[in-house]
Design a protein around this motif. Structure first.
Motif, PDB file in Angstrom:
ATOM      1  N   ARG A   1       0.986  -1.342   0.042  1.00 43.91           N
ATOM      2  CA  ARG A   1       0.036  -0.044  -0.072  1.00 43.91           C
ATOM      3  C   ARG A   1       0.930   1.065  -0.032  1.00 43.91           C
ATOM      4  O   ARG A   1       1.862   1.308   0.643  1.00 43.91           O
ATOM      5  CB  ARG A   1      -0.674   0.059   1.199  1.00 43.91           C
ATOM      6  CG  ARG A   1      -1.899   1.143   1.044  1.00 43.91           C
ATOM      7  CD  ARG A   1      -3.036   0.783   2.437  1.00 43.91           C
ATOM      8  NE  ARG A   1      -4.050   1.835   2.235  1.00 43.91           N
ATOM      9  CZ  ARG A   1      -5.097   1.863   1.540  1.00 43.91           C
ATOM     10  NH1 ARG A   1      -5.259   0.903   0.514  1.00 43.91           N
ATOM     11  NH2 ARG A   1      -5.860   2.771   1.527  1.00 43.91           N
ATOM     12  N   ARG A   2       0.502   2.220  -0.905  1.00 43.63           N
ATOM     13  CA  ARG A   2       1.235   3.369  -1.109  1.00 43.63           C
ATOM     14  C   ARG A   2       0.287   4.387  -0.412  1.00 43.63           C
ATOM     15  O   ARG A   2      -0.627   4.684  -0.632  1.00 43.63           O
ATOM     16  CB  ARG A   2       1.632   3.944  -2.458  1.00 43.63           C
ATOM     17  CG  ARG A   2       2.266   5.341  -2.495  1.00 43.63           C
ATOM     18  CD  ARG A   2       3.509   5.304  -2.186  1.00 43.63           C
ATOM     19  NE  ARG A   2       4.279   4.165  -2.434  1.00 43.63           N
ATOM     20  CZ  ARG A   2       5.032   4.025  -3.808  1.00 43.63           C
ATOM     21  NH1 ARG A   2       4.632   5.044  -4.809  1.00 43.63           N
ATOM     22  NH2 ARG A   2       5.801   3.128  -4.135  1.00 43.63           N
ATOM     23  N   VAL A   3       0.886   5.134   0.879  1.00 41.31           N
ATOM     24  CA  VAL A   3       0.177   6.425   1.448  1.00 41.31           C
ATOM     25  C   VAL A   3       1.140   7.787   1.268  1.00 41.31           C
ATOM     26  O   VAL A   3       2.076   7.723   1.521  1.00 41.31           O
ATOM     27  CB  VAL A   3       0.151   5.842   2.909  1.00 41.31           C
ATOM     28  CG1 VAL A   3      -0.702   6.866   3.779  1.00 41.31           C
ATOM     29  CG2 VAL A   3      -0.604   4.434   3.245  1.00 41.31           C
TER      30      VAL A   3
ATOM     31  N   HIS B   1      -3.800  10.962  -0.224  1.00 47.41           N
ATOM     32  CA  HIS B   1      -4.070   9.896  -1.043  1.00 47.41           C
ATOM     33  C   HIS B   1      -3.411   8.376  -0.588  1.00 47.41           C
ATOM     34  O   HIS B   1      -2.284   8.494  -0.124  1.00 47.41           O
ATOM     35  CB  HIS B   1      -3.353  10.312  -2.340  1.00 47.41           C
ATOM     36  CG  HIS B   1      -3.400   8.993  -3.450  1.00 47.41           C
ATOM     37  ND1 HIS B   1      -4.328   8.684  -4.367  1.00 47.41           N
ATOM     38  CD2 HIS B   1      -2.294   8.081  -3.867  1.00 47.41           C
ATOM     39  CE1 HIS B   1      -4.213   7.870  -5.112  1.00 47.41           C
ATOM     40  NE2 HIS B   1      -3.028   7.399  -4.614  1.00 47.41           N
ATOM     41  N   SER B   2      -4.001   7.256  -0.870  1.00 52.36           N
ATOM     42  CA  SER B   2      -3.503   6.149  -0.745  1.00 52.36           C
ATOM     43  C   SER B   2      -3.848   5.239  -1.752  1.00 52.36           C
ATOM     44  O   SER B   2      -5.158   5.448  -2.425  1.00 52.36           O
ATOM     45  CB  SER B   2      -3.826   5.765   0.637  1.00 52.36           C
ATOM     46  OG  SER B   2      -5.184   5.517   0.671  1.00 52.36           O
TER      47      SER B   2
END
Length: 213
Positions: free
Chosen positions: A112-114, A118-119
């Motif tokens: 997961r990109r946080v 935005h994520s």
């Protein structure tokens, strides 16, 4: 190996280390010879043809291929130039281990990109690193509903982005690229880059990145 002498003093067994060093050198010499022979066969070159292109005598090349001599660096460079390959190719058979990543369709390591505001989830398809290079492959899916929140990145090394499904506008430096299924963009990661607009309900793309360690 350490042995006790007649009066109990430790005595180093130099012969054991010498034998080990000799064994290592012999293994590398044999591996290099095998690589030279293999490359010559792939190039369909005779010993004399390779000798003419590399300025290394046929007799010396034969001895190298048979593991009878350890070639100097200048000789290796000459052979590599003749084969039109990097010198490291002559050491291809000295690799004792290597890593392989295999991800079936729809699989991969969930991540997961946080970022601020935005994520999104993505899947890592492969990731390797050594003393000189970091390398990774990932599959990312972004939704149109998140337009305007996608993060902009920059770093070192190089990146390749390939659209697997959907369409988007991808920013790379000051340029904007409309990308659709099958399109690929490769660039220097020092440029600020990222998805600026999604032109379908969602877009799925694959990224391949490499950077110095």
């Amino acid at each position: 190996m350490i042995k006790n002498g007649a009066k109990g003093w430790p005595v180093k067994d130099f012969n054991s280390n010498a034998d080990a060093d000799l064994s290592t050198r012999t293994d590398i010499t044999t591996a290099v010879g095998t690589a030279v022979h293999s490359l010559r066969m792939q190039a369909a070159m005779t010993l004399r043809e390779l000798a003419r292109k590399s300025d290394v005598s046929p007799a010396m090349i034969s001895r190298i291929e048979n593991g009878q001599v350890s070639p100097s660096l200048s000789t290796l460079e000459a052979l590599a130039v003749a084969f039109d390959v990097p010198v490291i190719s002559l050491f291809q058979n000295t690799v004792q281990k290597s890593d392989v990543a295999f991800a079936r369709s729809g699989e991969g390591l969930q991540a997961r990109r946080v970022a601020p505001g935005h994520s999104h989830d993505y899947r890592i398809l492969g990731k390797f690193s050594n003393k000189s290079l970091h390398f990774s492959v990932a599959r990312v899916t972004l939704n149109r509903a998140d337009d305007g929140t996608h993060p902009v990145s920059h770093g070192s090394g190089f990146v390749t982005v390939s659209i697997l499904d959907g369409a988007c506008v991808y920013a790379c430096g000051e340029e904007r690229y409309r990308m659709e299924t099958g399109d690929t963009l490769t660039f220097d990661a020092q440029l600020r880059h990222g998805v600026r607009e999604i032109l379908a309900d969602e877009v799925t793309f694959q990224t391949v990145s490499s950077r110095p360690a």
